[in-house]
Design a protein around this motif. Structure first.
Motif, PDB file in Angstrom:
ATOM      1  N   VAL A 121      -2.595   2.938   7.990  1.00  0.00           N
ATOM      2  CA  VAL A 121      -1.562   3.772   8.426  1.00  0.00           C
ATOM      3  C   VAL A 121      -2.280   5.208   9.554  1.00  0.00           C
ATOM      4  O   VAL A 121      -3.841   6.066   8.636  1.00  0.00           O
ATOM      5  N   SER A 122      -1.422   5.497  10.497  1.00  0.00           N
ATOM      6  CA  SER A 122      -2.014   7.282  11.344  1.00  0.00           C
ATOM      7  C   SER A 122      -1.374   7.743  11.399  1.00  0.00           C
ATOM      8  O   SER A 122       0.268   7.342  11.648  1.00  0.00           O
ATOM      9  N   TYR A 123      -1.436   9.330  10.773  1.00  0.00           N
ATOM     10  CA  TYR A 123      -0.208  10.727  11.993  1.00  0.00           C
ATOM     11  C   TYR A 123      -0.615  10.395  12.957  1.00  0.00           C
ATOM     12  O   TYR A 123      -1.773  11.541  13.155  1.00  0.00           O
ATOM     13  N   GLY A 124       0.735  11.016  13.955  1.00  0.00           N
ATOM     14  CA  GLY A 124       0.537  11.131  15.226  1.00  0.00           C
ATOM     15  C   GLY A 124       1.781  11.925  15.607  1.00  0.00           C
ATOM     16  O   GLY A 124       2.701  12.360  15.671  1.00  0.00           O
ATOM     17  N   LEU A 125       1.220  13.240  16.938  1.00  0.00           N
ATOM     18  CA  LEU A 125       2.019  14.258  17.169  1.00  0.00           C
ATOM     19  C   LEU A 125       2.647  14.015  17.846  1.00  0.00           C
ATOM     20  O   LEU A 125       1.733  13.798  19.353  1.00  0.00           O
ATOM     21  N   ARG A 134      -0.356  12.131   2.192  1.00  0.00           N
ATOM     22  CA  ARG A 134       0.617  11.421   2.384  1.00  0.00           C
ATOM     23  C   ARG A 134       1.519  10.013   1.567  1.00  0.00           C
ATOM     24  O   ARG A 134       1.640  10.148   2.117  1.00  0.00           O
ATOM     25  N   VAL A 135      -0.206   9.426   1.958  1.00  0.00           N
ATOM     26  CA  VAL A 135      -0.299   7.753   2.472  1.00  0.00           C
ATOM     27  C   VAL A 135      -0.966   7.774   1.225  1.00  0.00           C
ATOM     28  O   VAL A 135      -2.099   8.478   1.444  1.00  0.00           O
ATOM     29  N   VAL A 136      -1.031   6.821   0.187  1.00  0.00           N
ATOM     30  CA  VAL A 136      -1.240   6.738  -1.081  1.00  0.00           C
ATOM     31  C   VAL A 136      -0.829   4.973  -1.068  1.00  0.00           C
ATOM     32  O   VAL A 136      -0.442   4.343  -0.616  1.00  0.00           O
ATOM     33  N   THR A 137      -2.272   4.310  -1.838  1.00  0.00           N
ATOM     34  CA  THR A 137      -2.544   2.744  -1.978  1.00  0.00           C
ATOM     35  C   THR A 137      -1.237   2.704  -3.426  1.00  0.00           C
ATOM     36  O   THR A 137      -1.517   3.450  -4.209  1.00  0.00           O
ATOM     37  N   ALA A 138      -1.267   1.399  -3.567  1.00  0.00           N
ATOM     38  CA  ALA A 138      -0.340   1.299  -5.166  1.00  0.00           C
ATOM     39  C   ALA A 138      -1.443   1.219  -6.522  1.00  0.00           C
ATOM     40  O   ALA A 138      -1.283   2.153  -7.174  1.00  0.00           O
ATOM     41  N   TYR A 176       1.896   3.988   0.636  1.00  0.00           N
ATOM     42  CA  TYR A 176       3.192   3.826  -0.186  1.00  0.00           C
ATOM     43  C   TYR A 176       3.176   5.166   0.474  1.00  0.00           C
ATOM     44  O   TYR A 176       2.613   6.441   0.576  1.00  0.00           O
ATOM     45  N   GLU A 177       4.609   6.230   0.854  1.00  0.00           N
ATOM     46  CA  GLU A 177       4.629   8.008   0.890  1.00  0.00           C
ATOM     47  C   GLU A 177       4.291   8.274  -0.377  1.00  0.00           C
ATOM     48  O   GLU A 177       5.700   8.391  -0.616  1.00  0.00           O
ATOM     49  N   ALA A 178       3.685   9.615  -0.624  1.00  0.00           N
ATOM     50  CA  ALA A 178       3.267  10.519  -1.572  1.00  0.00           C
ATOM     51  C   ALA A 178       4.744  11.522  -1.539  1.00  0.00           C
ATOM     52  O   ALA A 178       3.679  12.027  -0.322  1.00  0.00           O
ATOM     53  N   LEU A 179       5.414  11.952  -1.774  1.00  0.00           N
ATOM     54  CA  LEU A 179       6.486  12.604  -1.067  1.00  0.00           C
ATOM     55  C   LEU A 179       6.510  13.896  -2.313  1.00  0.00           C
ATOM     56  O   LEU A 179       5.149  13.936  -3.411  1.00  0.00           O
ATOM     57  N   TYR A 180       6.009  15.439  -1.157  1.00  0.00           N
ATOM     58  CA  TYR A 180       5.677  16.620  -2.436  1.00  0.00           C
ATOM     59  C   TYR A 180       6.433  16.926  -2.840  1.00  0.00           C
ATOM     60  O   TYR A 180       7.760  16.908  -1.745  1.00  0.00           O
ATOM     61  N   VAL A 181       6.348  17.183  -4.247  1.00  0.00           N
ATOM     62  CA  VAL A 181       7.239  18.289  -5.093  1.00  0.00           C
ATOM     63  C   VAL A 181       6.736  19.763  -5.593  1.00  0.00           C
ATOM     64  O   VAL A 181       7.821  20.235  -6.327  1.00  0.00           O
TER      65      VAL A 181
END
Length: 386
Positions: free
Chosen positions: A365-369, A169-173, A233-238
């Motif tokens: 960055v990281s994801y936290g629950l 969900r997070v990618v670089t330019a 960048y947030e990558a929005l899954y479609v």
């Protein structure tokens, strides 16, 4: 006049007497004394490591249950929170029964009790059918006991994070720039969906390097709050796509779509990572001073079992299963009693409002629950060592 030989003889006798006295003194042992003998100088010894237990009686909740029977839908975190003020210390106090190979894998019907051994708390797992006592000295008859790993209760709510594990969900330019992109479909429509075929360009060489791809739409940049620096960048899954034919452009079939798929949407190989069976919480090795820079499925605040993004990634030492305390600014109050001249503004100290655990890391960055929250957790709240 004194005779010279007599003087020489006297001198010789005196020398002999002196030598005899010296020899006698050397042969005598010193009398014992009450004073200890001086020891040779030594370097300063290193301080001994502390041996006090990390978890004490003070860490146990006074209202903890005497016994608790595990139920379907429980998590290890929830069970530990029944017994402990700080649930993340549960790995330190599991009492491993010889008949239970891995106490982190517990099942509905298992019984959890709290006991004290040498003054230290211990969580004990008892399984129906085990010999009483669990001290490892009972003679056990050979038998086969099979339990599926899927039946074991999870450490944390796995459903809350599964979608974040199998979709990057997070990618670089640079990753966005290099990713193949959709250019259109047979009908010439701007929008495609599940069941449609689309064409894409940008694959290295003439053949795609994977047969299945996730489809993403570039989202908003994730920024450092203080400097505005872009961390990713947030990558929005479609949706999902399967390759039908290589070439330039390549032909793909859309096997899933969560929203309309447009020209310019990017393709990335499907991530095969799935939810881990166990997340054993741990305290970070280094000091952490992070901020919540994005909330998922929320505009301004989140609660337990929701996901946040931290400006704390692998380059900062972030690791999966790190537990952090969420702190919220205490705000300010007016003190009209501080002085006769007027009202003084007082800034209140931050307060702890919850706990989170990092479950996936990226470079910056990281994801936290959110594992628990005493009140709503907001954007820009801080996360630090408990």
């Amino acid at each position: 006049m004194t005779d010279r030989p007599s003087i020489d003889a006297l001198r010789t006798a005196l020398i002999a007497l002196a030598l005899a006295l010296i020899a006698g003194c050397a042969s005598q042992k010193p009398e014992p004394t009450d004073e200890p003998a001086a020891e040779p100088a030594q370097s300063e010894p290193e301080p001994a490591l502390k041996t006090e237990p990390k978890v004490t009686r003070e860490d146990v909740k006074p209202s903890h249950p005497v016994r608790y029977t595990v139920k379907r839908g429980d998590t290890l975190w929830d069970i530990a929170a029944m017994f402990l003020r700080d649930p993340w210390v549960w790995p330190e106090i599991w009492s491993v029964n010889p008949q239970i190979e891995n106490p982190h894998l517990i099942y509905p019907g298992d019984i959890i009790t709290l006991a004290f051994r040498d003054g230290e708390p211990r969580l004990i797992v008892e399984r129906p059918g085990m010999p009483e006592g669990g001290d490892g000295y009972e003679k056990l008859e050979p038998q086969v006991r099979e339990r599926s790993l899927d039946e074991a209760i999870p450490s944390i709510p796995a459903d809350a994070i599964r979608q974040f594990l199998n979709r990057p969900r997070v990618v670089t330019a640079e990753e966005l720039e290099r990713a193949p992109y959709i250019v259109g479909n047979y009908e010439g429509r701007l929008i495609s969906g599940e069941g449609n075929d689309v064409f894409a360009r940008g694959f290295e060489g003439s053949e795609p390097d994977a047969d299945r791809y996730n489809v993403y739409r570039p989202g908003d940049p994730l920024r450092e709050p203080d400097t505005g620096e872009i961390l990713g960048y947030e990558a929005l899954y479609v949706g999902k796509a399967a390759v039908r034919q290589g070439g330039d452009p390549a032909r793909l079939h859309l096997t899933e779509s969560t929203r309309e798929i447009l020209r310019g949407d990017r393709l990335m190989p499907a991530d095969r990572q799935f939810a881990r069976g166990e997340y054993i919480p741990r305290l970070p090795d280094e000091r952490v001073d992070a901020q919540i820079i994005q909330l998922f499925d929320a505009i301004s605040q989140v609660a337990t079992n929701q996901v946040v993004v931290l400006n704390h990634g692998e380059t900062d030492g972030a690791e999966v299963a790190d537990v952090l305390a969420v702190m919220q600014s205490g705000g300010t109050v007016q003190d009209p009693y501080a002085s006769a001249e007027g009202t003084e503004t007082v800034e209140l100290p931050p307060q702890r409002v919850g706990t989170l655990m990092i479950f996936r890391t990226f470079e910056r960055v990281s994801y936290g629950l959110i594992l628990d929250a005493t009140q709503s957790i907001r954007l820009n709240d801080t996360a630090t060592n408990p």
